[in-house]
Write a protein that holds these residues in place. Structure first.
Motif, short mmCIF file in Angstrom:
data_model
loop_
_atom_site.label_atom_id
_atom_site.label_comp_id
_atom_site.label_asym_id
_atom_site.label_seq_id
_atom_site.Cartn_x
_atom_site.Cartn_y
_atom_site.Cartn_z
N LEU A 124 -1.44 9.13 4.60
CA LEU A 124 -1.84 7.85 4.95
C LEU A 124 -1.31 6.94 3.94
N ALA A 125 -1.59 7.31 2.80
CA ALA A 125 -0.82 5.83 1.66
C ALA A 125 0.77 5.76 2.24
N SER A 126 1.54 7.02 2.92
CA SER A 126 2.72 7.14 3.10
C SER A 126 3.13 6.05 4.40
N ILE A 127 2.19 6.45 5.38
CA ILE A 127 2.02 5.88 6.60
C ILE A 127 2.50 4.46 6.18
N ASN A 128 1.43 4.10 5.54
CA ASN A 128 0.86 2.34 5.17
C ASN A 128 1.64 1.79 4.45
N THR A 129 2.95 2.82 4.14
CA THR A 129 3.93 2.63 2.84
C THR A 129 5.50 1.95 4.24
N VAL A 130 5.46 2.44 5.03
CA VAL A 130 6.16 3.07 5.93
C VAL A 130 6.35 1.84 6.94
N ARG A 131 4.75 0.96 7.45
CA ARG A 131 4.56 -0.07 8.17
C ARG A 131 5.24 -0.78 7.40
N ARG A 132 5.03 -1.32 6.55
CA ARG A 132 5.12 -2.80 5.84
C ARG A 132 6.53 -3.05 6.08
N TYR A 133 7.08 -2.16 6.32
CA TYR A 133 8.43 -2.77 6.21
C TYR A 133 9.23 -1.72 8.11
N LEU A 134 9.23 -0.60 8.37
CA LEU A 134 9.58 -0.02 9.61
C LEU A 134 8.05 0.37 10.36
N TRP A 135 8.61 1.23 11.42
CA TRP A 135 7.81 1.88 12.52
C TRP A 135 7.19 2.99 12.12
#
Length: 190
Positions: A124-135
């Motif tokens: 879940l943290a990885s998804i949120n991190t990816v969303r900060r920059y990408l999709w």
């Protein structure tokens, strides 16, 4: 930020210089990126018109206002839940294909219960991190078990995402494993 910057360009091309967003939209990162992610998730649509009561921020010739039914500041467009918009503005956000991140969950069964919970939190943290920059589609989960999916659903009830989920190993890992087995077989014959 890639999607956010693309959204800003799209809004400019549509002649939108003032955007109203709902009070319940919470962002803890770059606001245009957060708006683009929410649009891609289908949580909101872009509608023409609207009113706001105060300016939240200004970014590259775009004023972002807090939506208000009693607001006195007219907006060029506003974000609304899909069912709350008579006519939505159609546009295309080009989702970047690269970089592509893979989280391999093939060792899921080797973890204890508490480690499995921590792993779900890390995903879940990885998804949120990816969303900060990408999709979300820039992140792929492979070797996903039914148990992981059940636990993920429990941890993130109602969580929408566009992460790629595959039940098998990623192709390059399968090829690497095949190569390792061949090398081991060759060494054992020697």
């Amino acid at each position: 930020m890639i999607l956010g910057n693309q959204l800003l360009s799209i809004l400019r091309s549509l002649g939108i210089h003032r955007l109203c967003i709902p009070r319940r939209l919470r962002c803890n990162y770059y606001l245009p990126q957060c708006i683009a992610v929410n649009l891609l998730l289908g949580k909101y649509v872009l509608c023409p018109g609207g009113f706001g009561d105060r300016v939240i921020t200004g970014i590259n010739e775009l004023e972002i206002l807090m939506s208000s039914s009693t607001g006195s500041l007219p907006c060029d467009a506003y974000l609304a839940k899909p069912g709350n918009c008579l006519v939505s503005l159609d546009f295309l956000i080009n989702v970047p294909e690269k970089p592509h991140f893979i989280i391999d969950l093939s060792l899921w069964s080797d973890h204890t219960d508490s480690e499995k919970n921590e792993l779900v939190e890390q995903v879940l943290a990885s998804i949120n991190t990816v969303r900060r920059y990408l999709w979300d589609s820039n992140l792929e989960l492979t070797s996903v078990s039914e148990e992981f999916l059940e636990r993920f659903s429990r941890f993130a009830r109602g969580f929408r995402h566009g992460v790629i989920i595959k039940r098998d190993k990623p192709l390059f890992l399968a090829m690497l494993w095949c190569l390792i087995r061949r090398v081991i077989a060759f060494l054992m014959r020697s």
